[in-house]
Design a protein around this motif. Sequence first.
Motif, PDB file in Angstrom:
ATOM      1  N   LYS B 137      98.013  75.410  24.484  1.00  0.00           N
ATOM      2  CA  LYS B 137      97.157  76.256  23.657  1.00  0.00           C
ATOM      3  C   LYS B 137      97.347  75.961  22.168  1.00  0.00           C
ATOM      4  O   LYS B 137      96.395  75.950  21.388  1.00  0.00           O
ATOM      5  N   ASP B 138      98.593  75.687  21.808  1.00  0.00           N
ATOM      6  CA  ASP B 138      98.877  75.448  20.388  1.00  0.00           C
ATOM      7  C   ASP B 138      98.363  74.096  19.901  1.00  0.00           C
ATOM      8  O   ASP B 138      98.237  73.874  18.696  1.00  0.00           O
ATOM      9  N   ALA B 139      98.091  73.192  20.843  1.00  0.00           N
ATOM     10  CA  ALA B 139      97.661  71.849  20.448  1.00  0.00           C
ATOM     11  C   ALA B 139      96.142  71.715  20.488  1.00  0.00           C
ATOM     12  O   ALA B 139      95.614  70.620  20.362  1.00  0.00           O
ATOM     13  N   ALA B 140      95.444  72.847  20.617  1.00  0.00           N
ATOM     14  CA  ALA B 140      93.989  72.816  20.825  1.00  0.00           C
ATOM     15  C   ALA B 140      93.253  72.026  19.743  1.00  0.00           C
ATOM     16  O   ALA B 140      92.277  71.352  20.027  1.00  0.00           O
ATOM     17  N   HIS B 141      93.733  72.117  18.500  1.00  0.00           N
ATOM     18  CA  HIS B 141      92.977  71.490  17.420  1.00  0.00           C
ATOM     19  C   HIS B 141      93.575  70.164  16.971  1.00  0.00           C
ATOM     20  O   HIS B 141      93.274  69.667  15.893  1.00  0.00           O
ATOM     21  N   LYS B 142      94.442  69.598  17.824  1.00  0.00           N
ATOM     22  CA  LYS B 142      95.016  68.286  17.503  1.00  0.00           C
ATOM     23  C   LYS B 142      94.193  67.192  18.162  1.00  0.00           C
ATOM     24  O   LYS B 142      93.573  67.398  19.207  1.00  0.00           O
ATOM     25  N   ARG B 143      94.222  66.048  17.514  1.00  0.00           N
ATOM     26  CA  ARG B 143      93.557  64.873  18.095  1.00  0.00           C
ATOM     27  C   ARG B 143      94.465  64.267  19.160  1.00  0.00           C
ATOM     28  O   ARG B 143      95.684  64.414  19.070  1.00  0.00           O
ATOM     29  N   PRO B 144      93.909  63.522  20.117  1.00  0.00           N
ATOM     30  CA  PRO B 144      94.732  62.896  21.158  1.00  0.00           C
ATOM     31  C   PRO B 144      95.865  62.056  20.567  1.00  0.00           C
ATOM     32  O   PRO B 144      96.969  62.043  21.108  1.00  0.00           O
ATOM     33  N   SER B 145      95.570  61.383  19.432  1.00  0.00           N
ATOM     34  CA  SER B 145      96.598  60.516  18.860  1.00  0.00           C
ATOM     35  C   SER B 145      97.802  61.301  18.362  1.00  0.00           C
ATOM     36  O   SER B 145      98.873  60.737  18.137  1.00  0.00           O
ATOM     37  N   GLN B 146      97.642  62.622  18.185  1.00  0.00           N
ATOM     38  CA  GLN B 146      98.753  63.438  17.693  1.00  0.00           C
ATOM     39  C   GLN B 146      99.567  64.033  18.853  1.00  0.00           C
ATOM     40  O   GLN B 146     100.469  64.824  18.615  1.00  0.00           O
ATOM     41  N   LEU B 147      99.172  63.676  20.096  1.00  0.00           N
ATOM     42  CA  LEU B 147      99.840  64.253  21.259  1.00  0.00           C
ATOM     43  C   LEU B 147     100.641  63.171  21.992  1.00  0.00           C
ATOM     44  O   LEU B 147     100.316  61.994  21.917  1.00  0.00           O
ATOM     45  N   SER B 148     101.701  63.611  22.738  1.00  0.00           N
ATOM     46  CA  SER B 148     102.478  62.662  23.537  1.00  0.00           C
ATOM     47  C   SER B 148     101.683  62.280  24.785  1.00  0.00           C
ATOM     48  O   SER B 148     100.674  62.909  25.115  1.00  0.00           O
ATOM     49  N   GLY B 149     102.160  61.248  25.490  1.00  0.00           N
ATOM     50  CA  GLY B 149     101.467  60.774  26.691  1.00  0.00           C
ATOM     51  C   GLY B 149     101.293  61.872  27.729  1.00  0.00           C
ATOM     52  O   GLY B 149     100.209  62.048  28.296  1.00  0.00           O
ATOM     53  N   GLY B 150     102.385  62.644  27.937  1.00  0.00           N
ATOM     54  CA  GLY B 150     102.319  63.721  28.929  1.00  0.00           C
ATOM     55  C   GLY B 150     101.324  64.777  28.511  1.00  0.00           C
ATOM     56  O   GLY B 150     100.544  65.283  29.325  1.00  0.00           O
ATOM     57  N   MET B 151     101.325  65.100  27.219  1.00  0.00           N
ATOM     58  CA  MET B 151     100.381  66.123  26.712  1.00  0.00           C
ATOM     59  C   MET B 151      98.941  65.626  26.847  1.00  0.00           C
ATOM     60  O   MET B 151      98.052  66.383  27.229  1.00  0.00           O
ATOM     61  N   GLN B 152      98.743  64.356  26.523  1.00  0.00           N
ATOM     62  CA  GLN B 152      97.389  63.792  26.638  1.00  0.00           C
ATOM     63  C   GLN B 152      96.896  63.912  28.075  1.00  0.00           C
ATOM     64  O   GLN B 152      95.751  64.302  28.327  1.00  0.00           O
ATOM     65  N   GLN B 153      97.787  63.598  29.032  1.00  0.00           N
ATOM     66  CA  GLN B 153      97.363  63.649  30.427  1.00  0.00           C
ATOM     67  C   GLN B 153      97.090  65.095  30.854  1.00  0.00           C
ATOM     68  O   GLN B 153      96.196  65.355  31.649  1.00  0.00           O
ATOM     69  N   ARG B 154      97.824  66.040  30.248  1.00  0.00           N
ATOM     70  CA  ARG B 154      97.563  67.449  30.579  1.00  0.00           C
ATOM     71  C   ARG B 154      96.205  67.891  30.024  1.00  0.00           C
ATOM     72  O   ARG B 154      95.489  68.654  30.657  1.00  0.00           O
ATOM     73  N   VAL B 155      95.880  67.361  28.839  1.00  0.00           N
ATOM     74  CA  VAL B 155      94.545  67.647  28.301  1.00  0.00           C
ATOM     75  C   VAL B 155      93.480  67.080  29.252  1.00  0.00           C
ATOM     76  O   VAL B 155      92.471  67.719  29.545  1.00  0.00           O
ATOM     77  N   ALA B 156      93.761  65.863  29.775  1.00  0.00           N
ATOM     78  CA  ALA B 156      92.816  65.236  30.688  1.00  0.00           C
ATOM     79  C   ALA B 156      92.637  66.082  31.949  1.00  0.00           C
ATOM     80  O   ALA B 156      91.529  66.199  32.474  1.00  0.00           O
TER      81      ALA B 156
END
Lengths: 406, 228
Positions: B137-156
């Motif tokens: 929830k806290d990463a809602a306004h971050k770009r994918p490049s600002q997230l770790s691999g695991g976080m990116q996959q969770r967004v996916a």
Amino acid sequence: MPVRLPFAWMVCLRYLREGRMQTVLILAGVTGGVAVIIFLTTLISQLQASIIDKTLGSQAHVVIRPPQAANHTTLSPDSTAAIIQPRAQRLRSVDQWSSVSQLAAQTPGVLAVSPMVSGAGFAVRADASQSIALMGVEPQAYQRIVRMAKYLRQGLFDVSGTNVVIGSELAKDLGITVGDKLRLVTVDGRNDLVSVAGIFDIGNRDLNRRWVFTSIKLAQTLLDLPGGITQLDLRVENLFAAETTARLLQAQTGLTVDSWMQTNAQLLSALNSQSMSNNLIRFFVTIIVAVGIASVLVVSVVQKQKEIGILRAMGASPQRIMSVFLLQGGLYGLVGSALGSALSLGLLNFFARITRNADGTALLSGDLDPGVVLSACGLALVVGLLAAALPARRAARLDPVQAIRV
Amino acid sequence: MSPIIELHQIRKSYGLGTPVVAEVLHGIDLCIQEGDFAALTGPSGSGKSTLLNLIGLLEKPTSGQLLVGGQDTAGLDDAAITALRGRSIGFIFQFHHLLPGFTALENVMMPAIIDSGWPTAQAQATALRLLDQVGLKDAAHKRPSQLSGGMQQRVAVARALALSPRLILADEPTGNLDTHSANDIFELLHSVNQTQRSACLIVTHDPALASRCARQIQMVDGQLLPPG
């Protein structure tokens, strides 16, 4: 997300923002292109208008004259050839001129008709004499053909009674001014004493020396043409339709009808080649802008291939993908043309300030013609969309599986 | 339980019309039911990805019958297939494949935006709920490049769930992650399967992961091995 835009807009604007450098460069290209087109078109049309005004301001657009007199010889049946000497053209009146005048006035596109009696003569004062062109006119009708009031330097354009209006050079040569008398003499010796009511400067030294305006009646008397006139001057609404009007009137009346386009053929061809070079420049600038937009979008489609595949996998139809890229092209055109219009306005004002006519008046006006601006913007929009069509189609046709795998 | 996807004698060949025709799938029969939690395993080149693309309606079979929710897809045009895919299937790829120019929230909203043509308040609320569900929830306004691999996959994963699809197709969703993140993603998929009854078909090379799935589908040389 403060502003909610539809899918295609949202994706398109994001892509434009992502590729900032590309966006700025291509916008600069479109801006420059549109500015060149608007600036050149305005510059050339203003210069042409000024040339036309200077040249045609002092002459009729169409002139109707009597037909040339010719010999009618009957050849004997035995003869095989004959030499026919052309006849000397004496001064003749336009036959039935008042009905011809009415016919001309009713012709569509004709703004004004003015009868004139003109012939050769001399202006004599004391020992000095100058050859002149005697021009008998109806002042009000003639002012609708040539705006004499604009050229008048002294006195009035008044040819009533024995008043005449002469050019500044003739006034100088004879040493006379408004109110002075001079004698007009024609070749067969008819003469009359007249007084100068006005002095004009038409911008052409030769005409300033030769033209002497009198009333129709006085000219008829001096040139021995009672009740007749030697030509009808016409002013038309559309300058470049003058030749068509002339041909129409010639066919209807059988008289000799000349338009300015024949008598100033060189001016016309200069104007035409100016217009043609302007069109060529516009054409090539348009092509270059189109190629620029298309190449930027082709690169963009290749760069975004994977994203297009993802969007397709998420259910975006080929049409949606296509609209994203068409929008980009359209926006390049639209924004570029807005900036280009502003730039051309700046350029025009700059040039208007630094260029001057020989007499010190402004050569150019800093005003843009809204029609030119609108058509340039419309052109840029259409070119943007057309240039985007190919890359957009390519994007829409991407196979999502292949695109994602890249 | 009703079948979501049914495959009858599905064959897929590449290079049709050329001298070299390669048949990748040789008559696949498969049925995925509502609530299935299945692992698709097999060696590289066995045709797993092709099968996944066919089930995901990204490709068309050369022959055979493919039914989605009982509806035969053979007669549907591209627009109908695209709409059907968008609404009933959620994809999770090995390399997250998020849109780099958009925030995590916008990425999760994207399927809904594509579906309705507009970003709606409802889509935003759903996306925020899903991001909350995957713990981002806290990463809602971050770009994918600002997230770790695991976080990116969770967004996916959250994006795949955006339209509550009946089937989630995951192509090696943990293949690119460390063990801890891989476990997180797997648990996330499992809980989605349990709570929302969305069927999951997970392609994986990891036998441990596969063994934790309720159903194992094995593939060798373009054919499915009989269960068990």
